[in-house]
Design an enzyme around this catalytic site. Structure first.
Site, PDB file in Angstrom:
ATOM      1  CG  ASP A 118     -19.893 -24.128   2.194  1.00 16.14           C
ATOM      2  OD1 ASP A 118     -20.683 -23.973   3.137  1.00 16.14           O
ATOM      3  OD2 ASP A 118     -19.456 -25.249   1.836  1.00 16.14           O
ATOM      4  CG  ASP A 141     -23.404 -29.666   5.788  1.00 17.30           C
ATOM      5  OD1 ASP A 141     -23.739 -29.152   4.695  1.00 17.30           O
ATOM      6  OD2 ASP A 141     -22.248 -29.622   6.234  1.00 17.30           O
ATOM      7  CD  GLU A 158     -20.422 -21.513   8.841  1.00 20.64           C
ATOM      8  OE1 GLU A 158     -19.274 -21.897   8.603  1.00 20.64           O
ATOM      9  OE2 GLU A 158     -21.368 -21.666   8.043  1.00 20.64           O
TER      10      GLU A 158
HETATM   11  C1  NOJ Z   1     -20.261 -27.684   3.507  1.00 19.07           C
HETATM   12  C2  NOJ Z   1     -21.540 -27.284   2.866  1.00 19.07           C
HETATM   13  O1  NOJ Z   1     -22.535 -27.142   3.841  1.00 19.07           O
HETATM   14  C3  NOJ Z   1     -21.927 -28.285   1.808  1.00 19.07           C
HETATM   15  O2  NOJ Z   1     -23.118 -27.899   1.211  1.00 19.07           O
HETATM   16  C4  NOJ Z   1     -20.811 -28.422   0.784  1.00 19.07           C
HETATM   17  O3  NOJ Z   1     -21.165 -29.394  -0.145  1.00 19.07           O
HETATM   18  C5  NOJ Z   1     -19.533 -28.804   1.498  1.00 19.07           C
HETATM   19  N1  NOJ Z   1     -19.212 -27.833   2.479  1.00 19.07           N
HETATM   20  C6  NOJ Z   1     -18.354 -28.965   0.530  1.00 19.07           C
HETATM   21  O4  NOJ Z   1     -18.014 -27.766  -0.042  1.00 19.07           O
END
Ligand code: NOJ
Length: 921
Positions: free
Chosen positions: A516, A593, A519
């Site tokens: 995660d 998100d 970027e």
């Molecule tokens: C950002 C991610 O996009 C999300 O899916 C994740 O739950 C959070 N980071 C926490 O790790």
């Protein structure tokens, strides 16, 4: 000062994470605030006025048909000086016609090292293709390009290059560096038609003005006045590259994910351009051209009979303007750094473009069969007990699932590669319990590494951390607080990461990784990401390589896992948030998100479709919205939509209410259960679609115009799609309170999937379809055979021995066909030929199965067919018995007819799937 500003950004972000349901736009630059974007847009409008072409090709430097059949030359940039003289900048240029109606061209700059400070690399970054293309991709020019050149070459002449198969002809105008590209003698693309070619060559601040063309402006050339990136040192000054490409006769272009926008890209004349710049965009805007987590600089244009693709192989911050102009589409590509490195593709259909593109950048890897099942995720499952309770409750509610996920909080103090000891005292034991029923776990491992523990210390010691502009280890803020970042561009770093991963998965065989925030997301960084003057392996600035970083990380994770699971020969599973061209070879992704509201549900479909046509089909959106609590209706509709995402995962923010399917009220639970079970029943069809993708790049979630490229009325449809090439046509309901929806159908016979009621479309058009909360508009196009496994099991692995059901949907000529691909679902043994490939056909009253490939392990083909369902009335029920034959077995059976006469059934034919058989009606 830096600290105060960073803390401020941090607070803004933290506030953002907690309180609002929309992205804070001010965190990102607009084109007008971005130095190179603003300069190039301005240049574009000025050059339209001056109608001058500062760039040309030097006829005296052209070299044709050298041993590699490459055209090499020099693009000359002439800058008029105040005293009437001209400054001449020479830019090396290459052009190759490639096999299969493609061409590749580059424009670079030879930079004088005298002007560049160590450890910065003098060269413009030109290695994007080596990351994007797969290992054995072939960029060799076609051997026999025919070049037609005038007897004497002068600046106002043209050169004509033709490929041997004559499919491509390129007319190169030396005077203006304009290239007209003909596909099958039809002018399909014009390069630099509007003379927007621009390469900001190296200069010093003190002589910036004399290095500007008259059409250029000075704006943020050597500094950046955007409020969050004022510290950018911009050591090379202005160094952008830009070019215009026109898709002739095409009014529709697609691609360039990732944006939360329609499938057909929009005109940007009155807005900002689309931007490709990997950033963390919590609760991103919908219907927007703003940059997102991933970037694939591939654009596809189409009209009936001809399609074209542009792959802009540049990993820097990139903006793309689109202008639909009468019957052409004019595009303007602007990148902050790097070289102009472009591959163009031509074919009859858009699908062929996607295939040609994946042929170069790699087809998506075939996932674990279980990864095609349902994934249950949440930020967070708190401890082992929580995990095993979810596991138990899913079984109790008889809802299948395959993967359970652990987000951030499983770690000890956000230190990746560790487990929080009190919550997960014995991860191995927990993993074994899950594996008993074939289930897997994914844990989150991000590239930011907390300072002060063995992992970060190893990275620091081994010199494999990303550096700042003065070549010291860069420190920034992310979840763990002060962190460093692994520089996965470097081989050494890849080796170091590999060791961390191997140790982490040691003794497990069902533990996988989610990368995660790659970027990379940096809370204290400009535009939510890394400062552009950070330094990577080879002395390249973040500015030049930014959009590749995510790929370097998830590819390293994939290779590390592959190594870690070498003994088991197991396929890894990696989820990545950031991606680039080529990411499809080693990861799945998701749309980040989103929010639990109808807009995000609706936009998830074109977002997934766009990734699918850009060669990266293994994508989904968080079901039923990451932030916020969905209503029951939204949740149901999201599962009904999400079951068609290639990557089918429920996920939720830490602040949301629990919403695992077994917690839902009975009426909702039973709908969700049926939806998940439908996905599992269709796993053979889904997996076959994934296999097709892994062979040729064909989308899993397949836009209608990809299947019907001659029907122009399909070019703007992005709320409906096919599942691969299976003939299953879906129109998910994405409106609140919807009782009826309009579904587009191409000409042909269609069957309602659930009732098998059929109707015929003389010509394409829309039909009203009634919906209830339980129903999902799902149809089978006549002419297809769908393969299912109808028994409920807890996981995909437990379905391995289950029998198949065939569903035959004849077309008007009473014909149908379909494929089935089967392998062990877990290992790479399919690459050694251990797989079964079956073709089913119905023709001339005979239904038969032929085997295109037998597996080495014959047990893979020993499953039986328990039911064959044949939809009527297009295929008449036989009056007497029917004859079934397989090998020496022959038997006559009676068919069963359904009370509404919509289908008849051959119950228990007891045919083995892995051997050919025939049924005579
Ligand atoms: C950002 C991610 O996009 C999300 O899916 C994740 O739950 C959070 N980071 C926490 O790790």
């Amino acid at each position: 000062m830096l600290f105060i500003r960073s803390t401020l950004v941090l607070l803004v972000l933290a506030f953002n994470l907690q309180c609002s349901w929309a992205f804070s736009d001010y965190l990102l630059k607009t084109c007008a605030q971005s130095g190179f974007c603003h300069r190039n847009r301005q240049y574009a409008s000025n050059i339209q006025e001056s109608k001058r072409s500062p760039y040309s090709i030097d006829p005296s430097h052209l070299i044709f048909n050298d041993p590699l059949h490459t055209l090499r030359g020099t693009v000359v940039k002439r800058i008029p000086q105040e005293n009437g003289s001209e400054q001449v900048i020479e830019l090396p240029f290459t052009l190759d016609l490639l096999e299969g109606s493609k061409a590749h061209f580059t424009i670079d700059e030879l930079r004088d090292p005298v002007n560049v400070k160590e450890p910065l690399n003098t060269r413009r970054y030109n290695e994007t293709l080596s990351w994007a293309l797969h290992e054995s991709a072939n960029l060799f020019p076609t051997p026999n390009v025919k070049v037609t050149k005038p007897k004497s070459l002068s600046r106002d002449k043209q050169l004509i290059l033709k490929s041997e198969d004559k499919s491509i002809k390129m007319k190169l105008h030396l005077k203006t560096f304009k290239i007209e590209v003909f596909y099958m003698e039809d002018l399909v693309m014009t390069i630099n038609d509007r003379m927007l070619l621009n390469l900001e060559h190296l200069r010093k601040p003190e002589n910036n003005a004399e290095n500007k063309l008259p059409e250029e402006i000075i704006f943020n050339d050597f500094h950046d006045d955007f409020q969050y990136s004022r510290e950018d040192t911009i050591p090379f000054g202005p160094e952008s590259v830009a070019l215009d490409l026109t898709f002739n006769g095409m009014e529709n272009v697609y691609g360039i994910p990732e944006h939360a926008d329609s499938l057909r890209l929009k005109d940007t004349t009155d807005s900002d351009p689309y931007r490709l710049f990997n950033v963390d965009v919590f609760e991103y805007n919908t219907d927007s051209k703003m940059p997102m987590y991933g970037a694939i600089p591939l654009m596809i244009g189409t009209r009936p009979g001809v399609s074209a693709g542009v792959f802009w192989a540049n990993a820097a911050d990139t903006w793309i303007d689109i202008k639909y102009d009468e019957s052409n589409t004019k595009t303007h590509w602007i990148s902050e750094a790097g070289i102009i490195d472009v591959i163009i593709f031509f074919a009859e259909t858009p699908l062929e473009i996607t295939k040609a593109y994946t042929n170069l950048t790699g087809t998506p890897s075939l996932p674990l069969l279980s990864a095609v099942g349902y994934h249950q995720c949440r930020w967070n499952y708190n401890d082992e007990r929580d995990v095993l309770t979810v596991d138990y409750e899913m079984d109790k509610a008889e809802i299948p699932y395959d993967f359970i996920w652990l987000d951030l909080e499983y770690t000890e103090d956000k230190k990746y590669f560790t487990w929080k000891p009190e919550a997960f005292p014995n991860p191995q034991k927990m993993l074994k319990k899950l594996w008993k029923v074939g289930r897997n776990m994914v844990t989150l491992i991000d590239p930011h590494i907390k300072v002060g523990y063995d992992i970060s210390e190893t990275i620091e010691r081994s010199g494999t951390a990303v550096k700042n502009s003065i070549n010291e280890i860069y420190h920034g803020h992310c979840w763990p607080g002060e962190s460093i970042w692994i520089d996965s561009f470097s081989r050494k770093a890849q080796g170091v990461w590999g060791k961390f991963v191997s140790k982490f998965v040691k003794n497990a065989n069902n533990l996988f990784i989610w990368n995660d925030m790659n970027e990379p997301s940096i809370f204290s960084g400009p535009e939510t990401t890394a400062p552009k003057d950070l330094l990577h392996d080879g002395g390249y600035e973040e500015r030049s390589v930014h959009n590749l970083y995510g790929l370097t990380l998830h590819e390293t994770t994939y290779n590390s896992l592959k190594q870690g699971y070498a003994k088991e020969n197991k396929r890894p599973f990696v989820l990545t948030r950031a991606f680039f061209a080529g990411s499809q070879r080693s990861a799945a992704t998701w749309t980040g998100d989103n929010v639990a509201n109808w807009d995000y549900l609706k936009i998830s479909i074109p977002m997934c479709l766009t990734n699918n046509i850009a060669g990266f089909p293994f994508i989904g959106a968080d079901i039923a919205g990451f932030s916020g609590n969905p209503s029951d209706e939204l949740l149901v509709r999201w599962y009904q939509t999400g079951m068609w995402y290639p990557f089918f995962r429920a996920h939720a923010h830490i602040d949301t209410l629990r919403r695992e399917p077994y917690l839902l009220k009975e009426s909702v639970k039973s709908i969700v259960r049926d939806v998940i079970r439908l996905r599992y029943a269709l796993l053979p069809t889904f997996y076959t679609a994934f296999h097709d993708a892994s062979v040729s790049g064909v989308p899993v979630m397949n836009p209608i115009f990809y299947e019907k490229p001659t029907l122009e009325e399909t070019y703007r449809i992005d709320d409906e799609f096919y599942l691969g090439r299976s003939g299953l046509l879906v129109k998910p309901v994405t409106e609140e309170g919807c009782m009826s929806t309009q579904v587009f159908f191409p000409p042909g016979i269609f069957y309602d999937y659930f009732t098998l009621q059929s109707f015929s479309m003389e010509k394409s058009g829309y039909r009203d379809v009634d919906v209830s909360e339980e129903t999902l508009p799902l149809f089978i196009e006549g002419g297809h055979i769908i393969v299912r496994k109808d028994r409920y099991r807890r996981s995909a692995r437990l379905m391995a021995r289950d029998p198949f059901t065939l569903l035959i949907a004849p077309n008007a000529t009473q014909e149908a066909s379909g494929n089935l691909y089967v392998d062990d679902g877990e290992t790479y043994s399919y690459q050694e030929g251990n797989y079964l490939d079956v073709l089913f056909t119905l023709k001339d009253g005979i239904l038969e199965s032929s085997i295109s490939h037998y597996p080495a392990d014959r047990s893979l083909g020993s499953n039986l067919i328990e039911d064959i369902i044949i939809a009527t009335p297009n295929f008449q029920k036989p009056s007497g018995t029917i004859l079934i034959q397989q090998g020496d077995m022959r038997k006559e059976v009676n068919v069963q007819v359904d009370p509404y006469h919509r289908y008849f059934k051959i119950p228990n034919p007891l045919l083995e799937i892995g051997k050919p058989w025939t049924i005579l009606f």
